[in-house]
Design a protein around this motif. Structure first.
Motif, short mmCIF file in Angstrom:
data_model
loop_
_atom_site.label_atom_id
_atom_site.label_comp_id
_atom_site.label_asym_id
_atom_site.label_seq_id
_atom_site.Cartn_x
_atom_site.Cartn_y
_atom_site.Cartn_z
N SER A 190 0.70 -1.25 0.16
CA SER A 190 -0.03 0.08 -0.07
C SER A 190 1.25 1.53 -0.10
O SER A 190 2.17 1.11 0.65
N HIS A 191 0.63 2.51 -0.71
CA HIS A 191 1.11 3.50 -0.26
C HIS A 191 1.20 4.14 0.78
O HIS A 191 0.55 4.04 1.23
N PRO A 192 2.26 4.39 1.12
CA PRO A 192 2.47 5.31 2.64
C PRO A 192 1.59 6.25 2.92
O PRO A 192 1.83 6.50 3.64
N TYR A 193 1.29 7.13 1.97
CA TYR A 193 0.43 8.20 2.24
C TYR A 193 -0.71 9.08 1.20
O TYR A 193 -1.13 9.75 1.34
N LYS A 194 -0.88 7.74 0.31
CA LYS A 194 -1.84 7.98 -0.72
C LYS A 194 -2.69 7.36 -0.14
O LYS A 194 -2.46 6.15 -0.46
N PRO A 195 -4.28 7.60 0.06
CA PRO A 195 -5.24 5.95 0.15
C PRO A 195 -5.70 5.37 -0.87
O PRO A 195 -5.55 6.43 -2.15
N ASN A 196 -5.95 4.07 -0.95
CA ASN A 196 -6.26 3.21 -2.08
C ASN A 196 -4.93 3.90 -3.14
O ASN A 196 -5.44 3.18 -4.26
N TRP A 197 -3.96 3.30 -3.06
CA TRP A 197 -2.86 3.76 -3.83
C TRP A 197 -1.88 1.88 -3.60
O TRP A 197 -2.07 2.12 -2.58
N LYS A 198 -1.61 1.98 -4.65
CA LYS A 198 -0.68 0.79 -4.51
C LYS A 198 1.01 0.75 -4.88
O LYS A 198 1.21 2.08 -6.04
N ILE A 199 1.68 0.14 -4.95
CA ILE A 199 2.79 0.22 -4.73
C ILE A 199 3.66 -1.43 -5.37
O ILE A 199 3.68 -2.10 -4.59
N ASP A 200 3.95 -1.44 -6.57
CA ASP A 200 4.31 -3.10 -7.51
C ASP A 200 6.16 -2.23 -7.17
O ASP A 200 6.53 -1.47 -7.99
N ASN A 201 6.76 -3.39 -7.33
CA ASN A 201 7.62 -3.77 -6.64
C ASN A 201 8.62 -4.41 -7.64
O ASN A 201 8.05 -5.96 -7.67
N TYR A 202 9.59 -4.13 -8.80
CA TYR A 202 10.01 -4.60 -10.21
C TYR A 202 11.96 -5.35 -9.49
O TYR A 202 12.38 -4.10 -9.09
N GLN A 203 12.07 -6.81 -10.02
CA GLN A 203 13.58 -6.76 -9.72
C GLN A 203 13.16 -7.75 -11.29
O GLN A 203 13.02 -8.74 -10.77
N LEU A 204 14.56 -7.70 -11.62
CA LEU A 204 15.31 -8.23 -12.26
C LEU A 204 16.76 -8.50 -12.46
O LEU A 204 18.04 -7.40 -13.04
N ARG A 205 16.54 -9.22 -12.43
CA ARG A 205 19.25 -10.14 -12.19
C ARG A 205 18.90 -10.72 -13.58
O ARG A 205 18.78 -11.68 -14.43
N TRP A 206 19.21 -9.51 -14.41
CA TRP A 206 19.85 -9.87 -16.01
C TRP A 206 20.90 -10.81 -16.64
O TRP A 206 21.08 -11.12 -17.64
N LEU A 207 21.38 -10.73 -15.79
CA LEU A 207 23.16 -10.95 -15.58
C LEU A 207 23.03 -11.53 -14.72
O LEU A 207 23.98 -10.98 -13.25
N LYS A 208 24.41 -12.55 -15.15
CA LYS A 208 25.22 -13.85 -13.81
C LYS A 208 26.41 -14.64 -14.48
O LYS A 208 26.25 -15.00 -15.42
N ILE A 209 28.01 -14.03 -13.49
CA ILE A 209 27.97 -14.72 -14.49
C ILE A 209 29.45 -15.40 -13.23
O ILE A 209 29.78 -14.31 -12.80
N LYS A 210 29.92 -16.74 -13.92
CA LYS A 210 30.73 -17.22 -12.41
C LYS A 210 31.81 -17.81 -13.21
O LYS A 210 31.78 -18.58 -14.62
N GLY A 211 32.90 -17.71 -12.88
CA GLY A 211 34.27 -18.47 -13.44
C GLY A 211 35.50 -18.59 -12.41
O GLY A 211 35.38 -18.32 -10.83
N GLU A 212 36.42 -18.89 -12.69
CA GLU A 212 37.62 -19.31 -11.66
C GLU A 212 39.17 -18.11 -12.16
O GLU A 212 39.17 -18.65 -13.55
N PHE A 213 39.28 -17.73 -12.32
CA PHE A 213 40.93 -17.25 -12.23
C PHE A 213 42.40 -17.99 -12.00
O PHE A 213 41.80 -19.15 -11.80
N LEU A 214 43.25 -17.01 -12.68
CA LEU A 214 44.06 -18.11 -12.66
C LEU A 214 44.91 -18.57 -11.21
O LEU A 214 45.55 -19.38 -10.68
N ASP A 215 44.63 -17.59 -10.09
CA ASP A 215 44.95 -17.66 -8.80
C ASP A 215 43.63 -18.37 -8.29
O ASP A 215 44.51 -18.68 -7.20
N LYS A 216 43.08 -19.33 -8.48
CA LYS A 216 42.63 -20.43 -8.18
C LYS A 216 40.71 -19.17 -7.36
O LYS A 216 40.22 -19.93 -6.58
N THR A 217 40.77 -17.87 -7.63
CA THR A 217 40.04 -17.72 -7.09
C THR A 217 38.66 -17.06 -7.71
O THR A 217 38.70 -17.17 -9.25
#
Length: 303
Positions: free
Chosen positions: A152-179
């Motif tokens: 619910s909107h904190p100070y507007k009656p009868n209003w709503k708030i939609d929260n969006y989240q998108l993880r559009w990138l993920k890269i996993k790997g290993e460096f030469l130093d084994k990290t």
């Protein structure tokens, strides 16, 4: 891996574990697919504009001719103009519909550019045979599947708030130093909506989306025998971390085995791959400055 353009148009996601060379080849094919889609979209939009102009001309002539001439042949011409205007209107609708099919594919190309730049940077410190995990999502943020909460909107009656989240990138790997490294990019926004009464007493539905920026997450899981002294450098990490003016540290956690941090990039820089790449580069350089100091401290003192 062979990229099937029609399958990619449907899912708009890429998920693969392979060598950097092969993944970069795949990304290049995806980029070419997007460029071709953008060209088709522009072509259809241009045709649609011409058809709309033709429709306007035809319907205008059909309305003006009866007032200009009173001969029977004019009726035939008017009928032809009406038929032509209907054809042009229907064709323009079809053409704009086709253009819209390519619209979703022609957006968010900056995500591919950033992924390519990131992989090229990582490859300089990786074994050529080492495989990386890459997940890339080109969908738009404000889609139903990316909504994670409604409040619910904190100070507007009868209003709503939609929260969006998108993880559009993920890269996993290993460096030469084994990290082991883990890079993520998560975009955020919120949409507030509801009915607002105007001064005249009429109620109007209002909706406004506010971008919140991009969270860049980096995790380094380092070998303790090489960088074990990093745990005593907790205070030095904040001082060593250098970020561009449009990014700020949101979270930082240091354990005996890993460094984890999240940096928030301001909304106006979210679709600028050059600035995002600069941020990522500065994060890794800063963290490795600390790791290299820890490496020196971890060496046994010779007597």
């Amino acid at each position: 891996m062979t990229i099937q353009s029609h399958q990619f148009r449907e899912k708009l996601t890429y998920d693969q574990t392979d060598s950097v060379t092969i993944i970069l080849t795949d990304l290049q094919k995806i980029s070419e697919t997007i460029i071709a889609a953008k060209a088709k979209q522009d072509n259809y939009n241009q045709k649609g504009t011409y058809y709309i102009l033709g429709f306007i001309v035809a319907i205008t002539l059909a309305m003006l001719l009866p007032n200009m001439f009173n001969i029977s042949a004019v009726n035939i011409i008017i009928n032809l103009l009406i038929i032509s205007s209907i054809y042009l209107l229907c064709t323009s609708i079809y053409v704009f519909f086709k253009a819209n099919e390519y619209k979703k594919l022609s957006k968010n190309n900056y995500r591919i550019q950033l992924t390519q730049q990131g992989l090229q940077m990582f490859a300089r410190d990786m074994d050529i045979m080492t495989k990386v995990e890459v997940y890339l999502n080109l969908k738009n943020l404000e889609e139903k599947e990316n909504k994670f909460s409604t409040v619910s909107h904190p100070y507007k009656p009868n209003w709503k708030i939609d929260n969006y989240q998108l993880r559009w990138l993920k890269i996993k790997g290993e460096f030469l130093d084994k990290t082991h490294f883990d890079l993520t990019a998560t975009q955020l926004s919120k949409t507030q909506y509801g009915w607002k009464r105007s001064r005249s007493g009429k109620s109007k539905y209002k909706s406004k989306t506010k971008p919140l920026g991009l969270d860049i997450g980096v995790t380094l899981i380092y070998p303790q025998y090489r960088y074990g002294a990093v745990k005593i450098l907790k205070e030095e990490i904040n001082g060593a971390l250098k970020l561009p003016y449009f990014a700020q540290l949101k979270a930082l956690k240091l354990t005996d085995k890993a460094i984890r941090l999240v940096v928030r990039v301001s909304p106006e820089m979210v679709d600028k791959p050059g600035e995002l790449y600069k941020t990522i580069t500065m994060i890794f350089l800063s963290l490795y400055q600390v790791l290299n100091l820890a490496k020196i401290l971890s060496k046994p003192i010779s007597t």
